[in-house]
Design a protein around this motif. Structure first.
Motif, PDB file in Angstrom:
ATOM      1  N   THR A  56       0.831  -1.204   0.000  1.00 54.79           N
ATOM      2  CA  THR A  56       0.000   0.000   0.000  1.00 54.79           C
ATOM      3  C   THR A  56       0.864   1.253   0.000  1.00 54.79           C
ATOM      4  N   SER A  57       1.911   1.270   0.828  1.00 58.20           N
ATOM      5  CA  SER A  57       2.805   2.440   0.895  1.00 58.20           C
ATOM      6  C   SER A  57       3.529   2.645  -0.430  1.00 58.20           C
ATOM      7  N   LEU A  58       4.016   1.579  -1.019  1.00 55.80           N
ATOM      8  CA  LEU A  58       4.728   1.700  -2.291  1.00 55.80           C
ATOM      9  C   LEU A  58       3.801   2.185  -3.406  1.00 55.80           C
ATOM     10  N   SER A  59       2.576   1.704  -3.414  1.00 52.25           N
ATOM     11  CA  SER A  59       1.606   2.159  -4.418  1.00 52.25           C
ATOM     12  C   SER A  59       1.291   3.640  -4.240  1.00 52.25           C
ATOM     13  N   ARG A  60       1.196   4.077  -3.003  1.00 49.07           N
ATOM     14  CA  ARG A  60       0.936   5.493  -2.728  1.00 49.07           C
ATOM     15  C   ARG A  60       2.089   6.363  -3.235  1.00 49.07           C
ATOM     16  N   ILE A  61       3.332   5.895  -3.062  1.00 47.15           N
ATOM     17  CA  ILE A  61       4.489   6.652  -3.554  1.00 47.15           C
ATOM     18  C   ILE A  61       4.405   6.796  -5.068  1.00 47.15           C
ATOM     19  N   ALA A  70      12.187   8.069  -5.700  1.00 46.27           N
ATOM     20  CA  ALA A  70      11.511   7.139  -4.793  1.00 46.27           C
ATOM     21  C   ALA A  70      10.417   6.369  -5.533  1.00 46.27           C
ATOM     22  N   ALA A  71       9.770   7.008  -6.503  1.00 42.48           N
ATOM     23  CA  ALA A  71       8.728   6.319  -7.270  1.00 42.48           C
ATOM     24  C   ALA A  71       9.341   5.205  -8.105  1.00 42.48           C
ATOM     25  N   ALA A  72      10.510   5.465  -8.670  1.00 41.45           N
ATOM     26  CA  ALA A  72      11.184   4.416  -9.438  1.00 41.45           C
ATOM     27  C   ALA A  72      11.591   3.265  -8.517  1.00 41.45           C
ATOM     28  N   THR A  75       8.516   1.302  -7.592  1.00 41.25           N
ATOM     29  CA  THR A  75       8.080   0.424  -8.675  1.00 41.25           C
ATOM     30  C   THR A  75       8.902  -0.861  -8.686  1.00 41.25           C
ATOM     31  N   VAL A  76      10.211  -0.715  -8.524  1.00 41.48           N
ATOM     32  CA  VAL A  76      11.079  -1.897  -8.475  1.00 41.48           C
ATOM     33  C   VAL A  76      10.721  -2.761  -7.271  1.00 41.48           C
ATOM     34  N   ALA A  77      10.467  -2.124  -6.124  1.00 41.49           N
ATOM     35  CA  ALA A  77      10.109  -2.878  -4.918  1.00 41.49           C
ATOM     36  C   ALA A  77       8.776  -3.602  -5.099  1.00 41.49           C
ATOM     37  N   LEU A  78       7.812  -2.957  -5.763  1.00 43.63           N
ATOM     38  CA  LEU A  78       6.520  -3.618  -6.019  1.00 43.63           C
ATOM     39  C   LEU A  78       6.696  -4.835  -6.919  1.00 43.63           C
ATOM     40  N   VAL A  79       7.527  -4.713  -7.930  1.00 44.17           N
ATOM     41  CA  VAL A  79       7.772  -5.844  -8.823  1.00 44.17           C
ATOM     42  C   VAL A  79       8.465  -6.965  -8.053  1.00 44.17           C
ATOM     43  N   THR A  80       9.418  -6.596  -7.205  1.00 46.76           N
ATOM     44  CA  THR A  80      10.128  -7.598  -6.405  1.00 46.76           C
ATOM     45  C   THR A  80       9.178  -8.299  -5.435  1.00 46.76           C
TER      46      THR A  80
END
Length: 158
Positions: A56-61, A70-72, A75-80
């Motif tokens: 949720t936090s990563l999507s908000r960023i 931080a958005a990039a 995105t990498v963290a969400l994919v991971t």
């Protein structure tokens, strides 16, 4: 006069560009700081094992601060996260499939055994009764003599 005019135009252009750069920095630096703070929070949530909150936090960023570093990273963290969840689900699926195969084998074995028992001819079991136990020898008891009744002295009547 022409030189002054060109100098004024050049100064206006340079000041406009400089103002735009300053405005961009003023607008983007606080966003970068906020996005970095949210990214740190999301990384802490991942370390704590709170996958859903981190997602949720990563999507908000990514949604609120799309043109930041931080958005990039988010995105990498969400994919991971999605990849690690997919791998975990694949392992879980393989474990369940192996357990299912074992249960199927056990069930097939039980069905074969049940079919064999069902189709087997009835077994005749002859049970011989044990011979009767010999009767214990009974000693003949000598009959007891009845005691003779004692004579009562009779009284004469007068």
């Amino acid at each position: 006069m022409k030189k002054v005019r060109w100098l004024l135009i050049l100064t206006a252009i340079v000041s406009s560009v400089l103002g735009a750069v300053v405005l961009y920095l003023l607008m983007s630096v606080p966003n970068d700081l906020r996005a970095d703070a949210l990214l740190k929070q999301a990384r802490q949530e991942i370390a704590d094992g709170k996958q859903q909150e981190a997602r949720t936090s990563l999507s908000r960023i990514v949604q609120q601060y799309p043109r930041t570093d931080a958005a990039a990273a988010a995105t990498v963290a969400l994919v991971t996260l999605a990849d690690s969840e997919r791998v975990r689900m694949q392992r879980s699926l393989e474990t369940l499939a192996a357990a299912n195969r074992q249960h199927a084998q056990k069930l097939a074995t039980l069905e074969r055994t049940l079919t064999e028992v069902k189709n087997a001819p009835p077994k005749v079991v002859t049970v011989q009764a044990p011979p009767p136990a010999p009767k214990p020898a009974v000693k003949k008891a000598t009959p007891k003599k009845k005691p003779t009744p004692k004579k009562k002295p009779t009284r004469r009547r007068r």
